[in-house]
Design a protein around this motif. Sequence first.
Motif, PDB file in Angstrom:
ATOM      1  N   GLY A 100      44.962  18.734  64.973  1.00 25.88           N
ATOM      2  CA  GLY A 100      43.578  18.347  64.736  1.00 25.88           C
ATOM      3  C   GLY A 100      43.378  17.543  63.464  1.00 25.88           C
ATOM      4  O   GLY A 100      42.338  16.903  63.282  1.00 25.88           O
ATOM      5  N   ARG A 101      44.353  17.565  62.577  1.00 26.43           N
ATOM      6  CA  ARG A 101      44.254  16.808  61.328  1.00 26.43           C
ATOM      7  C   ARG A 101      44.734  15.370  61.475  1.00 26.43           C
ATOM      8  O   ARG A 101      44.615  14.562  60.542  1.00 26.43           O
ATOM      9  N   GLY A 110      52.590  13.614  55.542  1.00 23.59           N
ATOM     10  CA  GLY A 110      52.752  15.016  55.857  1.00 23.59           C
ATOM     11  C   GLY A 110      51.499  15.828  55.618  1.00 23.59           C
ATOM     12  O   GLY A 110      50.467  15.325  55.181  1.00 23.59           O
ATOM     13  N   GLU A 111      51.610  17.113  55.895  1.00 21.66           N
ATOM     14  CA  GLU A 111      50.510  18.047  55.706  1.00 21.66           C
ATOM     15  C   GLU A 111      50.365  18.361  54.223  1.00 21.66           C
ATOM     16  O   GLU A 111      51.355  18.570  53.518  1.00 21.66           O
ATOM     17  N   ASP A 112      49.130  18.371  53.735  1.00 27.68           N
ATOM     18  CA  ASP A 112      48.901  18.717  52.335  1.00 27.68           C
ATOM     19  C   ASP A 112      48.166  20.047  52.251  1.00 27.68           C
ATOM     20  O   ASP A 112      47.889  20.701  53.263  1.00 27.68           O
ATOM     21  N   ALA A 113      47.826  20.448  51.031  1.00 25.74           N
ATOM     22  CA  ALA A 113      47.198  21.755  50.823  1.00 25.74           C
ATOM     23  C   ALA A 113      45.844  21.842  51.528  1.00 25.74           C
ATOM     24  O   ALA A 113      45.484  22.899  52.072  1.00 25.74           O
ATOM     25  N   THR A 114      45.091  20.740  51.516  1.00 31.21           N
ATOM     26  CA  THR A 114      43.796  20.733  52.202  1.00 31.21           C
ATOM     27  C   THR A 114      43.974  20.965  53.690  1.00 31.21           C
ATOM     28  O   THR A 114      43.247  21.756  54.310  1.00 31.21           O
ATOM     29  N   ASP A 115      44.948  20.276  54.290  1.00 32.96           N
ATOM     30  CA  ASP A 115      45.222  20.461  55.711  1.00 32.96           C
ATOM     31  C   ASP A 115      45.583  21.910  56.006  1.00 32.96           C
ATOM     32  O   ASP A 115      45.094  22.501  56.979  1.00 32.96           O
ATOM     33  N   SER A 120      44.376  27.073  58.516  1.00 29.74           N
ATOM     34  CA  SER A 120      44.314  28.532  58.393  1.00 29.74           C
ATOM     35  C   SER A 120      42.912  29.050  58.673  1.00 29.74           C
ATOM     36  O   SER A 120      42.730  30.067  59.354  1.00 29.74           O
ATOM     37  N   ARG A 121      41.906  28.354  58.156  1.00 32.58           N
ATOM     38  CA  ARG A 121      40.523  28.776  58.380  1.00 32.58           C
ATOM     39  C   ARG A 121      40.144  28.660  59.851  1.00 32.58           C
ATOM     40  O   ARG A 121      39.460  29.540  60.404  1.00 32.58           O
ATOM     41  N   ALA A 122      40.596  27.584  60.510  1.00 31.83           N
ATOM     42  CA  ALA A 122      40.286  27.402  61.927  1.00 31.83           C
ATOM     43  C   ALA A 122      40.922  28.511  62.764  1.00 31.83           C
ATOM     44  O   ALA A 122      40.293  29.049  63.687  1.00 31.83           O
ATOM     45  N   LEU A 123      42.152  28.875  62.454  1.00 32.77           N
ATOM     46  CA  LEU A 123      42.811  29.967  63.174  1.00 32.77           C
ATOM     47  C   LEU A 123      42.093  31.297  62.943  1.00 32.77           C
ATOM     48  O   LEU A 123      41.911  32.087  63.878  1.00 32.77           O
ATOM     49  N   ALA A 124      41.675  31.534  61.717  1.00 34.51           N
ATOM     50  CA  ALA A 124      40.949  32.766  61.416  1.00 34.51           C
ATOM     51  C   ALA A 124      39.625  32.814  62.165  1.00 34.51           C
ATOM     52  O   ALA A 124      39.215  33.874  62.675  1.00 34.51           O
TER      53      ALA A 124
END
Length: 272
Positions: A100-101, A110-115, A120-124
């Motif tokens: 989704g990013r 690559g994936e960064d800390a914001t991603d 993680s929030r979306a999964l939660a």
Amino acid sequence: MRIEIEDLHIAYAGRTVVAGARLVAAEGEITGLVGPNGSGKSTLLRTVYRHLRPIAGRVLLDGTDIRAMAPARSARHVAALPQERGDDFELTVREVVAMGRTPYKRAFSGEDATDRDIVSRALADVGMGDHAGRRFTALSGGERQRVLLARAFAQNPDVLVLDEPTNHLDVRHQVELLSLLREQRRTTLVSLHDLNAAASVCDRLHVLHDGTVVASGSPREVLTPALMAEVFGVRAAVVDHPLTGDPLIAFDHRTAVGPGPADAVEKTRTGA
């Protein structure tokens, strides 16, 4: 953001599937599409998330034709949960949601800390935070549905387009998902088979029948016994839900009915 569909015509193999559809999904509201199987709901939604190109008409995002936008730009604004679930993903749950990013990433970045935080929030949010390392293909149908919804959330869109999002979910997870949609307060365009769920969660409904929008308005304005008979071919009473006060449709599961009076659906247009 606001979605406007103007005089939309869509055809498959020379056969018109949606004819002259007009509707609005207002900013911050949940707008529902309901109708019998084959009425054109999924086809219409596919034009909003650019899977299909209409033969005529436009889909406007805050007044701009979505087809005039670069795909990456429109993907930052509109996220979709289609019925086709992509069951063959050989990825972990986290990797699926991280897709989704993509609209926000340059090639090979690559994936960064914001991603990572957003994923993680979306999964939660969908109750799958403890399953991030599992293989997507090992999940149940309901779990896959929640992961794909998390992928849509990870796009951080202004508009959600959801095609039967409660498919494959048990009752508890249906309730949780619909409650989550209410909490999100994003502009949401959703098709639902469950008319009582639609009455509970949607601010406004559009009823499709044979590829045409035949009624629009609030759930209480639209979901009438006359419309149930005319469009869905069933006998029903509409009462107040004893717990929420929402319209509650009580179906007569013993008796199907034929088409109702010719003007039954036309009367519901006053809610448009």
